[in-house]
Motif scaffolding. Structure first.
Motif, mmCIF file in Angstrom:
data_model
loop_
_atom_site.group_PDB
_atom_site.id
_atom_site.type_symbol
_atom_site.label_atom_id
_atom_site.label_comp_id
_atom_site.label_asym_id
_atom_site.label_seq_id
_atom_site.Cartn_x
_atom_site.Cartn_y
_atom_site.Cartn_z
ATOM 1 N N LEU A 61 -4.151 -1.268 6.433
ATOM 2 C CA LEU A 61 -5.043 -2.156 5.930
ATOM 3 C C LEU A 61 -5.113 -1.830 4.556
ATOM 4 O O LEU A 61 -5.304 -3.199 3.648
ATOM 5 C CB LEU A 61 -6.495 -1.671 6.495
ATOM 6 N N LYS A 62 -5.028 -0.747 3.915
ATOM 7 C CA LYS A 62 -5.100 -0.775 2.443
ATOM 8 C C LYS A 62 -4.177 -1.497 1.735
ATOM 9 O O LYS A 62 -4.351 -1.880 0.651
ATOM 10 C CB LYS A 62 -5.530 0.718 2.111
ATOM 11 N N GLU A 63 -2.930 -1.182 2.251
ATOM 12 C CA GLU A 63 -1.746 -1.768 1.709
ATOM 13 C C GLU A 63 -1.966 -3.433 1.799
ATOM 14 O O GLU A 63 -1.652 -4.014 0.815
ATOM 15 C CB GLU A 63 -0.354 -1.310 2.429
ATOM 16 N N GLN A 64 -2.437 -3.985 2.749
ATOM 17 C CA GLN A 64 -2.553 -5.484 2.878
ATOM 18 C C GLN A 64 -3.780 -5.933 2.051
ATOM 19 O O GLN A 64 -3.618 -6.897 1.437
ATOM 20 C CB GLN A 64 -2.884 -5.902 4.599
ATOM 21 N N ILE A 65 -4.874 -5.172 1.869
ATOM 22 C CA ILE A 65 -5.941 -5.249 0.827
ATOM 23 C C ILE A 65 -5.577 -5.584 -0.423
ATOM 24 O O ILE A 65 -5.551 -6.336 -1.203
ATOM 25 C CB ILE A 65 -7.103 -4.513 1.171
#
Length: 227
Positions: A61-65
């Motif tokens: 999720l952090k990578e996508q955000i």
């Protein structure tokens, strides 16, 4: 360089409005390899693997955000579809918050203290839409040991880069929410006290060693990464 009285007055007004908005939030450093916009769009609405560990899902999720934040220039160029994607990712990461009381310093957990760079927001005011362009990072420093905070940035006024900042006093309400009393504005070489009416709140909805999320009273969201 000495600013003219007219220039100083204009920038002071902008400073008061835009810097204060950065703190007006109420309840509502690892390096990541960014993916393409098509990958981000696909992942934003994908169903999570039920057997996937929370740590793995947080990392995804952090990578996508952060990928979406980079693609949209902190949200400045975000389309409605991209904003919806971010809202979905943001809420899912909030649900995996590993630090329920981020304002309480604990050596075993991530600390909110330190410098944070604003990577994404839905606030047009903070992004400077229709106003002065931002140069470089928008930084927020928090120090729970002194109960203080400071926002700083540099804006482009015609041909001149102008640094500006606002310092504030924190009054924690609980482990994740604190009231904010603005203390002093600095605009280039000019400093002045903030009006007593300039107050706000700061609500932290997610915190780990690298990323911090907050929500705003006007529906805005904020993604920050540790510097």
């Amino acid at each position: 360089m000495h600013l003219s009285i007219t220039l100083a007055a204009t920038l002071c007004c902008l400073c008061l409005q835009q810097q204060a908005d950065a703190f007006s939030t109420l309840p509502a450093s690892s390096t990541y390899h960014y993916s393409s916009s098509s990958t981000t769009a696909r992942n934003a609405f994908s169903f999570p693997n039920l057997f996937q560990s929370k740590d793995v899902r947080r990392s995804e999720l952090k990578e996508q955000i952060l990928s979406l934040a980079s693609e949209t220039k902190r949200g400045l160029t975000a389309t409605e579809e991209q904003k919806e994607q971010m809202q979905t990712l943001f809420a899912e990461l909030e649900a995996l918050n590993p630090t329920p009381n981020p304002l309480i310093v604990n050596g075993q957990k991530a600390s909110v203290n330190g410098d944070w760079s604003l990577d994404y927001t839905t606030s047009d005011t903070i992004l400077g839409k229709g106003g002065l362009p931002r140069i470089g990072p928008i930084i927020q420093n928090i120090d729970t040991t002194t109960l203080s905070a400071k926002n700083s940035e540099t804006v482009q006024y015609v041909l001149f880069p102008v640094p500006r900042s606002i310092s504030a006093e924190l009054s924690p309400v609980n482990g994740k929410l604190t009231d904010v009393k603005f203390k002093r504005f600095q605009l280039g070489p000019i400093g002045f006290d903030a009006p007593d009416s300039f107050r706000g709140s700061l609500d932290i909805t997610y915190l780990d060693q690298d990323v911090r999320l907050t929500r705003g009273d006007k529906g805005n969201i904020f993604v920050l990464t540790r510097m």
